[in-house]
Motif scaffolding. Structure first.
Motif: not given
Length: 344
Positions: A139, A141, A260, A263-264
């Protein structure tokens, strides 16, 4: 001599003994399993390769070779190998430049040399999944990016530095300053910064392409072959745009990293981190600079005012007509504003 279950349980009729066996046996098996089972081996982190895996004659490496800046080296970190460069006087004031969502450190091609020529020691690097840094299958992030920078600073031996970020790099800079304030000297510059974006500012195409379903399709081998076919047909004209297109076609981890991040990642929901940066910089007499173009169609100019509500003492430099890729289109104005800010 053999003993039957009915012999062991003489008072029970055979049918009852068999029913008892059917009831007890599964419980015994399940209980035995929980007492004897060994934990599964943890899955290893899968890491996709970077531009370094492509032939030296690849168009992408011709546009952006790994020696694009002097002082380049690789470091292996827990989530993959990272490419970085150190330019400028060795004992100059230390500054980190963080690029944005899709374009690696080449985005600083005119700004970084100007800072180095003014006596700054400049650290540039490619974020995970871009350019010459590996793309871990994870992920993307804010924590991934801030940890990457913290480990890189530790590796190069910098205890503190001023932080400059553009676009998504601005969101990373804000999150990094909030999480690791002891690693920031006293100045943070945010250029056309993401971090507070609203979903309504993202096109439907962007949302669709970054969806898990589309990423499953775009990560497939046939689809990547199609992207490579398109990339080989005709150049887009702009070296920066061409580099984005070639990464998308030839690096299997690039598109998932971008999706990703959308989105995150550190494009949205970072208001607490911006507020923390504001509190810490005011408390330590630090300063924050915002640089924004009025014609920015990606992170619109109105976000400058939103950042200032969270960091009231932030200074704003407005560049009339400046688009989102302002470090390319208005490199002199950006460089001059940064030099003036960092030298104070």
């Amino acid at each position: 001599m053999t003993l039957s279950l009915s012999a062991l349980l003489p008072d029970m009729p055979p049918s009852s003994a068999f029913q008892w066996f059917l009831l007890v046996c599964p419980a015994v098996v399940i209980l035995s399993y929980f007492f004897t089972v060994f934990p599964h081996t943890p899955e290893s982190l899968y890491i996709h390769p970077s531009l370094a895996s492509l032939p030296k004659t690849s168009p992408s490496r011709l546009i952006y070779p790994d020696n694009y800046y002097d002082g380049g080296a690789y470091v292996k970190l827990p989530y993959g190998t990272v490419r970085y460069w150190l330019i400028g006087p060795e004992h100059g004031k230390r500054v980190v430049l963080i690029h944005g969502l899709s374009v690696p450190a080449i985005i600083w091609k005119d700004v970084a040399p100007k800072l180095a020529s003014k006596g700054f020691r400049v650290l540039l690097y490619d974020l995970y999944g871009r350019g010459y840094s590996d793309a871990p299958q994870t992920t993307y992030d804010a924590n991934l990016y801030t940890t990457q920078l913290a480990l890189l600073l530790q590796y190069v031996g910098w205890s503190k530095a001023d932080i400059v970020g553009v676009s998504m790099g601005g969101g990373i800079a804000a999150a990094f300053s909030a999480q690791f304030p002891h690693l920031v000297t006293d100045k943070v510059a945010l250029i056309a910064s993401a971090g507070l974006m609203e979903s309504s500012d993202m096109s439907r195409t962007t949302k669709f392409l970054s969806s898990p379903l589309m990423q499953l399709v775009s990560s497939s081998y046939p689809f990547r072959l199609y992207l490579q076919y398109l990339a080989d047909q005709k150049s887009s004209g702009s070296p920066i745009s061409e580099l984005v297109r070639l990464q998308s076609a030839y690096l299997p981890g690039y598109n998932p990293a971008i999706a990703s991040s959308i989105r995150e990642g550190p494009l949205r929901s970072l208001a607490p981190q911006f507020a923390a940066l504001g509190r810490h910089s005011r408390k330590t007499n630090g300063s924050v600079l915002l640089i924004w173009g009025t014609a920015d169609q990606v992170v619109p100019y109105r976000y400058a005012a939103r950042v200032q509500t969270l960091i009231p003492h932030a200074e704003l430099v407005t560049i009339e007509g400046g688009p989102h890729d302002i470090t390319i289109s208005h490199a002199d104005e950006v460089s001059n504003a940064l030099v003036d800010f960092l030298q104070r």
